[in-house]
Design an enzyme around this catalytic site. Structure first.
Site: not given
Ligand SMILES: O=c1ccn([C@@H]2O[C@H](COP(=O)(O)OP(=O)(O)O)[C@@H](O)[C@H]2O)c(=O)[nH]1
Ligand SMILES: [Mn+2]
Ligand SMILES: O=c1ccn([C@@H]2O[C@H](COP(=O)(O)OP(=O)(O)O)[C@@H](O)[C@H]2O)c(=O)[nH]1
Ligand SMILES: [Mn+2]
Lengths: 258, 258
Positions: A119, A204
């Site tokens: 995203d 990280e």
């Molecule tokens: O249950 C989940 C939630 C998220 N993701 C993936 O993990 C990454 C980080 O998640 P997210 O973008 O929701 O995190 P944030 O934007 O809150 O840091 C993204 O590539 C999501 O597609 C995943 O594989 N399983």
């Molecule tokens: Mn994200």
């Protein structure tokens, strides 16, 4: 080659996210996309999207165990997301590298590994910046952590501390989108992985600790003064009218892939 | 040529949105991007982004009058967004076409006009589908109007009604992202424009009414069965920590463009 590892999971916006991401990557020479689904099985949606993307890719999958997975209603910071998927990508890279050793041994010698959530928004220049990573290269990330940006602070060509809104003394207060690692370092440290049980904000660090020291970080993006990646997040679409219509048997055709 | 008209306004995610959008358009042959800023003056951010995008483009601007503009806290459906900007794009197209008439007269004869908001997601196939629009071509839009998708319904090759979750009897219950218009039609109807005072949900109709009838619509995307565009929306980033740090004089460097 830049190996990009992307965790992804099924949701309404998944195809849209992967579509625009694939368009970004299609501009980048020598990129191999490792898409790791958070699912029990590979899905047809991701398979077909990758097959028609024009990219070099590998489709993997591993389900996040239920006790480590965010539940509906949980605040998003409660548990790290994508940790097992990134580890699965690392496993595949190491296995593939060791299987090809001897054949074209040095092939992966100047390869780079980058963890790209599905995203975020990536400028094309970012990939040129990370391409010559020796160990671990770093740069600012926009719109992350409640800040306009977070960034390593560079003095005399070296990273000396971090600009962040929260716990600057974490070992590596850097978002996932803010660093790349050389393949050489990944292979030289076969046990380096993300700790899915890491405290909030330490995911990280759990990977980078042991791989590199702050002094060794290689600052990119004009000494960490340019924003080349943004931690964008996409709204969850509302489905109010869909649900109302479905109750009357008038919902959108479920055979149409969205 | 496909002329893409994109309204845009200054906000934290603007550069990220325009960055990924420009990467999409960069894959599309014969595309001219008309970016219309909702601002009093052209901004340096948009100017520099366009100049380094590699795209053919035109940078325009027109400020939405204050009484027509959404205010902080207003629900997003209260007033149409981007209406004056799209009209400014149309004005430029007509002016440019009339200035070049005689010189290379028929140049715009097979051109197409598409209104692309800066936050949606566009597949590359969409542009191939719209390229041979005779009058007005239409297709489904994903994740819009509280629905998985909204779509024209096609029977015997013609649009006979619309699948939508709300007021199906509006003249054209089609999202902005769901149609393209031939340049010929735009020029033949010099007064066709978006009504910035249109009731909620009637902005598209205010433009299409008078240009075309439902029977004349040209269904694309395999008779409106494929989703090639998604009405994605990007979350507004939280700036809590930034604001707290700014109070201590420790905010992110304001000279760094995000
Ligand atoms: O249950 C989940 C939630 C998220 N993701 C993936 O993990 C990454 C980080 O998640 P997210 O973008 O929701 O995190 P944030 O934007 O809150 O840091 C993204 O590539 C999501 O597609 C995943 O594989 N399983
Ligand atoms: Mn994200
Ligand atoms: O004050 C504004 C708000 C929006 N827009 C633009 O108008 C289009 C539609 O706005 P938005 O995406 O916010 O609408 P929604 O997603 O709610 O339909 C987008 O290209 C925006 O950049 C604009 O020019 N001025
Ligand atoms: Mn929008």
């Amino acid at each position: 080659t830049i190996y990009v590892i992307t965790p992804t999971y099924a949701r309404l916006v998944q195809k849209a996210e992967l579509t625009r991401l694939s368009q970004t990557f299609l501009h980048v020479p020598q990129l191999h996309w490792i898409v790791v689904e958070d699912s029990e099985q590979p899905t047809a949606l991701v398979r077909d999207l990758l097959a028609s993307s024009g990219l070099a890719y590998t489709q993997l999958h591993i389900l996040t165990p239920k006790d480590r997975k965010l539940q509906e209603g949980d605040p998003s910071w409660l548990k790290p997301r994508g940790a097992e998927q990134r580890n699965e990508g690392l496993r595949w890279l190491r296995e593939t590298a060791s299987a090809s050793r001897g054949q074209h041994g040095a092939a992966s010698d100047d390869a780079v590994v980058y963890f790209a959530d599905d995203d975020n928004t990536y400028s094309l220049r970012l990939f040129e910046e990370m391409r010559d990573t020796k160990r671990v290269s770093v740069w600012p990330v926009g719109l992350v952590g409640g800040m306009r940006f977070e960034s390593p602070v560079v003095e005399g060509g070296k990273v000396v501390r971090f600009h962040t809104g929260w716990r600057p003394n974490r070992p590596f207060p850097i978002d996932m989108a803010g660093f790349a690692v050389s393949m050489r370092l990944v292979l030289a440290n076969p046990d380096a992985r993300f700790d899915g049980n890491a405290q909030m904000g330490y995911l990280e660090s759990s990977f980078l600790q042991g791989l590199v020291t702050m002094e060794q970080l290689e600052p990119k993006a004009e000494m960490c003064t340019k924003i080349l990646v943004w931690h964008t997040r996409t709204e969850k679409p509302k489905m109010k009218r869909e649900e109302a219509l479905q109750k009357q048997g008038l919902g959108s055709d479920p055979h149409v892939e969205v």
